[in-house]
Design a protein around this motif. Structure first.
Motif, short mmCIF file in Angstrom:
data_model
loop_
_atom_site.label_atom_id
_atom_site.label_comp_id
_atom_site.label_asym_id
_atom_site.label_seq_id
_atom_site.Cartn_x
_atom_site.Cartn_y
_atom_site.Cartn_z
N ASP A 1 1.52 -1.14 -0.02
CA ASP A 1 -0.20 0.38 0.43
C ASP A 1 0.95 0.93 0.26
OD1 ASP A 1 -1.85 1.75 0.05
OD2 ASP A 1 -2.27 1.55 2.01
N PHE A 2 1.35 1.75 -1.41
CA PHE A 2 2.14 2.52 -1.76
C PHE A 2 1.45 4.31 -1.31
CE2 PHE A 2 6.38 3.32 -3.56
CZ PHE A 2 7.17 4.07 -2.57
N SER A 3 0.97 4.53 0.02
CA SER A 3 -0.61 5.66 -0.24
C SER A 3 0.68 7.15 -0.62
CB SER A 3 -0.93 5.98 0.96
OG SER A 3 0.04 5.92 1.80
N LYS A 4 1.52 7.17 -0.64
CA LYS A 4 2.51 7.77 -0.71
C LYS A 4 3.66 7.80 -1.36
CE LYS A 4 0.61 11.51 2.70
NZ LYS A 4 1.11 12.03 3.78
N ASN A 5 3.47 7.80 -2.68
CA ASN A 5 5.23 7.42 -3.47
C ASN A 5 5.43 8.72 -4.11
OD1 ASN A 5 6.38 6.51 -5.37
ND2 ASN A 5 5.45 5.36 -6.56
N GLN A 6 7.01 9.28 -3.79
CA GLN A 6 7.07 10.43 -4.31
C GLN A 6 7.71 9.90 -6.15
OE1 GLN A 6 10.51 11.25 -2.19
NE2 GLN A 6 9.57 11.99 -0.50
N ILE A 7 6.80 10.69 -7.06
CA ILE A 7 6.85 10.72 -8.68
C ILE A 7 7.79 12.25 -8.91
CG2 ILE A 7 5.99 10.72 -10.59
CD1 ILE A 7 6.23 7.75 -8.62
N ALA A 8 8.50 12.83 -9.82
CA ALA A 8 9.37 13.74 -10.57
C ALA A 8 8.86 13.93 -11.65
CB ALA A 8 10.75 13.66 -9.81
N GLY A 9 8.76 14.65 -11.91
CA GLY A 9 8.77 15.27 -13.23
C GLY A 9 8.52 16.58 -13.42
N VAL A 10 8.48 17.26 -14.85
CA VAL A 10 9.09 18.43 -14.75
C VAL A 10 7.61 19.32 -15.96
CG1 VAL A 10 9.76 20.36 -16.60
CG2 VAL A 10 11.40 18.83 -15.73
N THR A 11 7.00 20.33 -14.63
CA THR A 11 5.82 20.76 -14.57
C THR A 11 5.37 22.17 -15.62
OG1 THR A 11 4.77 18.97 -13.54
CG2 THR A 11 3.27 21.02 -14.43
N ASN A 12 4.89 22.64 -16.60
CA ASN A 12 5.27 24.21 -16.64
C ASN A 12 3.36 24.46 -16.05
OD1 ASN A 12 6.69 23.78 -18.68
ND2 ASN A 12 5.92 24.05 -20.19
N PHE A 13 3.59 25.63 -15.65
CA PHE A 13 2.60 26.37 -14.89
C PHE A 13 2.37 27.64 -15.48
CE2 PHE A 13 3.54 23.60 -11.31
CZ PHE A 13 4.47 23.16 -10.77
N VAL A 14 1.85 28.61 -15.26
CA VAL A 14 1.21 29.97 -15.86
C VAL A 14 2.30 30.63 -16.28
CG1 VAL A 14 -0.66 31.77 -15.17
CG2 VAL A 14 -1.24 29.32 -14.55
N GLY A 15 2.00 31.00 -16.79
CA GLY A 15 2.94 32.27 -17.49
C GLY A 15 4.19 31.68 -17.88
N GLY A 16 3.93 30.22 -18.16
CA GLY A 16 5.26 29.55 -19.06
C GLY A 16 6.30 29.51 -18.08
N GLN A 17 6.16 29.64 -16.73
CA GLN A 17 6.88 28.72 -15.97
C GLN A 17 7.58 27.51 -15.89
OE1 GLN A 17 8.89 30.47 -13.11
NE2 GLN A 17 9.67 28.81 -12.50
N SER A 18 8.28 26.94 -15.54
CA SER A 18 8.83 25.59 -16.04
C SER A 18 9.73 25.03 -14.34
CB SER A 18 9.12 25.09 -17.33
OG SER A 18 10.19 23.91 -17.19
N SER A 19 9.02 23.84 -13.98
CA SER A 19 9.72 23.52 -13.11
C SER A 19 9.67 21.95 -12.88
CB SER A 19 10.02 24.40 -11.69
OG SER A 19 10.68 24.08 -10.61
N PRO A 20 11.09 21.58 -11.96
CA PRO A 20 10.88 20.36 -11.52
C PRO A 20 9.73 20.01 -10.60
CG PRO A 20 13.05 20.64 -11.89
CD PRO A 20 12.18 21.67 -11.90
N TYR A 21 8.74 18.97 -10.24
CA TYR A 21 8.03 19.10 -9.76
C TYR A 21 7.53 17.62 -9.12
CZ TYR A 21 3.69 20.61 -7.35
OH TYR A 21 2.54 21.07 -6.16
N THR A 22 7.56 17.93 -7.83
CA THR A 22 7.84 16.48 -6.92
C THR A 22 6.39 16.04 -6.57
OG1 THR A 22 10.15 15.85 -6.87
CG2 THR A 22 8.42 14.83 -5.41
N GLN A 23 5.59 15.36 -6.74
CA GLN A 23 3.63 15.09 -6.27
C GLN A 23 4.44 13.58 -5.49
OE1 GLN A 23 0.94 15.71 -9.02
NE2 GLN A 23 2.78 15.43 -10.21
N THR A 24 3.08 13.40 -4.27
CA THR A 24 3.19 12.36 -3.78
C THR A 24 2.25 11.92 -3.76
OG1 THR A 24 2.43 13.55 -2.01
CG2 THR A 24 4.89 12.87 -1.26
N VAL A 25 1.62 10.59 -5.46
CA VAL A 25 0.92 9.67 -5.77
C VAL A 25 0.63 8.82 -4.79
CG1 VAL A 25 1.13 11.52 -7.29
CG2 VAL A 25 2.25 9.01 -7.80
N PRO A 26 -1.05 8.02 -4.67
CA PRO A 26 -1.22 7.16 -4.11
C PRO A 26 -0.76 6.21 -5.36
CG PRO A 26 -3.04 7.88 -4.74
CD PRO A 26 -2.17 8.95 -5.28
N THR A 27 -0.01 4.42 -5.30
CA THR A 27 0.16 3.28 -5.80
C THR A 27 -0.78 2.49 -5.26
OG1 THR A 27 2.21 3.75 -5.59
CG2 THR A 27 1.98 5.08 -7.15
#
Length: 813
Positions: free
Chosen positions: A604-630
């Motif tokens: 039960d991997f309820s918080k799995n840290q997954i990192a990726g590059v995400t674009n935000f409002v205004g063209g801001q692009s940044s590496p972003y890590t989420q904790t997602v259920p797996t």
């Protein structure tokens, strides 16, 4: 040839069957225990004739035990196994141990175990699989290659090891145990290897006694090999001008120029006290790694070195990595307590210039030289210049009961501090003048110092209720802190036409001019975390050589911080990993010549840290890590059967099911139009892997032997992702096989072995997917090489080695 995908229903049925299989030995063992004992007794009287599997001693639970009495999913490769199979690199063990996918990347060795892996290789990222050499944790992937020689054994623990190993062991641990100095004997060995790609490997060790209480051991290895990623002629056009780059314009990549040494001194003043001092030094050189182009792999059907052809990049490629590890271990008995104290200091100085193997148009159209008075636009040769300096200090003290007891325990304290200096700059070189370093443009990159510090106290005990039943319990408290001081540079914003930052500091030093780092805005951050991890289990020793076990265990990897949070528009934090693993297993010796281990697990991997590059409002692009259920579950089996005294058959079968319960990815995951990965499987998670090997020795009658060995691994397909662009690629199913034949003369210690690995000569993609553009592309994109305006020669992967073959010579003395 692609094999049909296993459905979730099929795997579920297999897991139900697995439960039945695990239950079968209960009745069988009860009925045959007496017979087995009789066979064992008979074998003892006919040791020269009966085939018997050897007893393997391990220290996975930080105390000595036998493999079949250690209640965990544990695989062991002895030094003899490694020599026979020609395992000279950590990445090779994935071909013989179930549940592993190992990639060799520009950031070093990255491990996925049962679908659990870390994909943040920056200075603030941590691993999910602990890698330890003689108890010393090696936290950085590019520091792991220098320890792989003069090995006694490798122990691979699958499943979370949050109690005894703590941080960064969410998915398991790999322990490398090297050979120790021995008192009272002069001994050693020497090995030579010659193979294709002009491979030349030499390894040697010598053990020297220095009186009754001292012994010294020195070991060293030199490994050189030409590269197997060859440039090919390349022609491109821009603004009506054709540019031609011959293959000779670039160096061959994926070579080896490595050497390492280890020097150990053992002091044993009394029978129950030892002090060992060890110094390990290593250097990795050559041109470094390179990704492989999908167009070339498809053109050559993933076959041979031709599938690894790359486009020439005139920018110089080099790898220059120095690593040292100083360690001291005191092991002594104090009355009924065994005390062990370990301290170490590591230093890594890693420099690599890594030119892209991709099309120059892969980088789009950039303003190349705005600060030299030229507003030229055009495609560019991309490359990365990394310079990492990492200092790591560790200290651990453990106590354990020295003798067998009703309650057997291990308890200790651990302190770990890593200071990682990260300087990773992305640069572009002009298409029409790629060797003029004065025109190189810094695209982006961090310049920072990140400190990881953790303190923990832990304990694990087994209470033997009687000779058969034991209860296991463990706790660990960890306090973790990660803090970063530094900058991140984005020299220009092409869309907005912003100029680059200033080009001189207060002292008049040039900055943002190759090779000097481009200094940007402050990028400081800090995250603190604490966690109690635990383990409970029940062991049932039904017979002396038949162990059933079940456990519930948790893993821990500390939370961290993102450079940009779309909600707060500032630095934001993400949570620690949270994994609870349920496992039931059996391991035992069904016959004197037959061993078997089998385990069912559910995560039960309820918080799995997954990192990726995400674009935000205004063209801001940044590496972003989420904790997602797996969710992850599976069934693993390993066995070995000694068919005859000189013939052994062994193998493994592993089923694995993984899925994202909920996960949104892609450039616009937080501002609309996300790619929904929910319900999809995790990366590097083949649903089925299986291995089979056979070894046989032919006695020639005069004491000489010919040893034959063959093995093969099958893996079903698995996915690799570019999470920033929200696309995935499916690596098709494959087999990798190897074989060897060795001659051991009777009157000489010199042995000769002919070998071949990857007989199929097929290349597999292991990670590092780059080059996708999500514009107008459907989810999945499996196998496609063109997206939107991106060139065909853009999609690239990390891959494993082509066929290797050669001859080995060795001698012991």
């Amino acid at each position: 040839m692609n094999h049909p995908r296993l459905t979730e229903r099929a795997i579920t049925r297999s897991l139900i069957a697995a439960g039945i299989v695990l239950a079968l030995p209960l009745g069988a063992i009860a009925q045959t225990a007496a017979q087995t004992a009789a066979i064992t007794d008979a074998t003892a009287t006919k040791a020269d004739d009966a085939p018997v599997e050897p007893v393997v001693v391990v220290t996975a639970f930080k105390r000595s035990s036998t493999l079949l009495k250690t209640p965990a999913a544990l695989s062991v490769l002895s030094g003899d196994n490694l020599r026979e199979q020609g395992v000279n690199d950590l990445t090779n063990i994935q071909d013989v141990i179930p549940g592993l996918v190992i990639a060799n990347t520009m950031d070093g060795v990255q491990v996925a175990m049962r679908g659990v892996q870390a994909n943040d290789t920056s200075s603030k990222g941590e691993q999910d699989i602990a890698f330890n050499v003689d108890g010393v944790n090696i936290g950085r992937g590019n520091a792991r290659g220098g320890a792989f020689f003069d090995i006694d054994r490798i122990e691979v623990l699958r499943g979370p090891q949050g109690t005894l190993y703590g941080r960064s062991s969410t998915g398991g641990a790999i322990n490398v145990i090297t050979n120790k100095p021995q008192l009272g004997q002069t001994s050693g060995y020497a090995k030579l290897e010659f193979g294709n790609f002009n491979a030349q490997r030499a390894e040697a060790a010598i053990n020297i006694p220095l009186g009754e209480m001292l012994a010294f051991r020195a070991a060293g290895v030199s490994n050189t090999r030409d590269g197997y990623s060859h440039p090919i002629d390349y022609t491109t056009s821009y603004n009506g001008t054709t540019y031609y780059f011959p293959a000779s314009a670039s160096s061959v990549k994926n070579d080896q120029r490595d050497r390492a040494g280890r020097f150990s001194l053992l002091f044993k003043p009394v029978s129950d006290t030892t002090l060992q001092l060890t110094q390990t030094v290593s250097h990795q050189g050559g041109t470094g790694t390179s990704q492989a182009l999908e167009t070339q792999m498809q053109a050559h059907n993933d076959t041979g070195s031709a599938a690894l052809n790359i486009l020439p990049n005139p920018v110089q490629a080099f790898l220059d990595s120095h690593n040292s590890n100083t360690a001291a271990v005191l092991d002594t008995r104090l009355s009924d307590i065994q005390l062990k104290v370990l301290g170490s200091h590591q230093y890594l100085n890693y420099r690599q210039q890594l030119p892209s193997a991709q099309d120059v148009y892969a980088n789009g159209l950039y303003r190349i030289t705005p600060y030299f008075g030229d507003d030229a636009f055009g495609p560019a040769f991309n490359f990365r210049l990394n310079h990492h300096q990492v200092r790591t200090d560790q200290f651990e003290t453990t106590i354990a009961n020295a003798d067998a007891s009703t309650i057997e325990y291990v308890a200790g304290v651990n302190w770990y501090r890593e200071k990682a200096g990260e300087n990773g700059q992305n640069w572009n070189a002009l298409l029409w003048d790629p060797l003029d370093t004065a025109t190189y443009l810094s695209q982006s990159g961090p310049v920072n110092l990140t400190t990881h510090e953790s303190k923990s106290v832990f304990g694990q005990a087994t209470w033997h209720l009687n000779e058969r039943v034991g209860i296991i319990g463990g706790l660990r408290y960890t306090n973790s802190d990660v803090r970063r001081v530094g900058t991140f540079a984005l020299p220009f914003n092409f869309n907005a036409g912003f100029p680059p930052p200033p080009y001189g500091d207060d002292q008049g030093n040039a900055i943002c001019v190759y090779p000097n780092s481009c200094v940007g805005a402050l990028n400081n951050g800090e995250a603190k975390d604490s966690k109690v991890t635990w383990k409970v289990g029940l062991n049932y020793q039904m017979a002396p050589e038949h162990l059933f076990y079940t456990s519930v265990a948790t893993g821990f990897k500390a939370g961290g911080f993102n450079d940009y949070d779309p909600a707060t528009k500032t630095l934001g934090q993400y949570a620690a990993s949270s994994l609870t693993a349920y496992e039931v297993g059996y391991k035992g010796r069904l016959l004197p010549a037959l061993t078997l281990s089998s385990s069912l697990y559910y995560y039960d991997f309820s918080k799995n840290q997954i990192a990726g590059v995400t674009n935000f409002v205004g063209g801001q692009s940044s590496p972003y890590t989420q904790t997602v259920p797996t969710k992850i579950y599976g069934w693993e089996n390993e066995g070995s059967y000694k068919l005859a005294r000189e013939t052994t058959l062994s193998g493994s079968v592993a089923l694995l099911h993984t899925k994202f319960v909920h996960f949104l990815a892609g450039k616009n995951a937080f501002v609309g139009d996300p790619i929904d990965f929910s319900g999809q499987e995790l990366d590097s998670s083949p649903k089925l892997t299986a291995t089979l090997s056979i070894s046989h020795a032919i006695n020639l009658g005069n004491g000489a032997k010919v040893k034959l060995r063959a093995s093969s691994k099958y893996s079903s397909s698995y996915l690799l992702s570019d999470l920033g662009n929200g696309v995935r690629y499916r690596q098709p199913s494959f087999t990798r096989s190897e074989a060897s034949v060795a001659y051991e003369p009777a009157q000489s210690s010199v042995k000769v072995q002919l070998f071949v690995t990857n007989i199929e000569n097929k290349i597999q993609r292991t990670g590092g997917l780059t080059g996708y553009d999500n514009s107008g592309s459907p989810y999945g994109g499996s196998g496609s090489t063109t997206f939107s305006s991106m060139p065909a020669n853009n999609l690239a992967f990390n891959v494993n080695e082509p066929r290797m073959y050669g001859i080995r010579l060795s001698t012991d003395f």
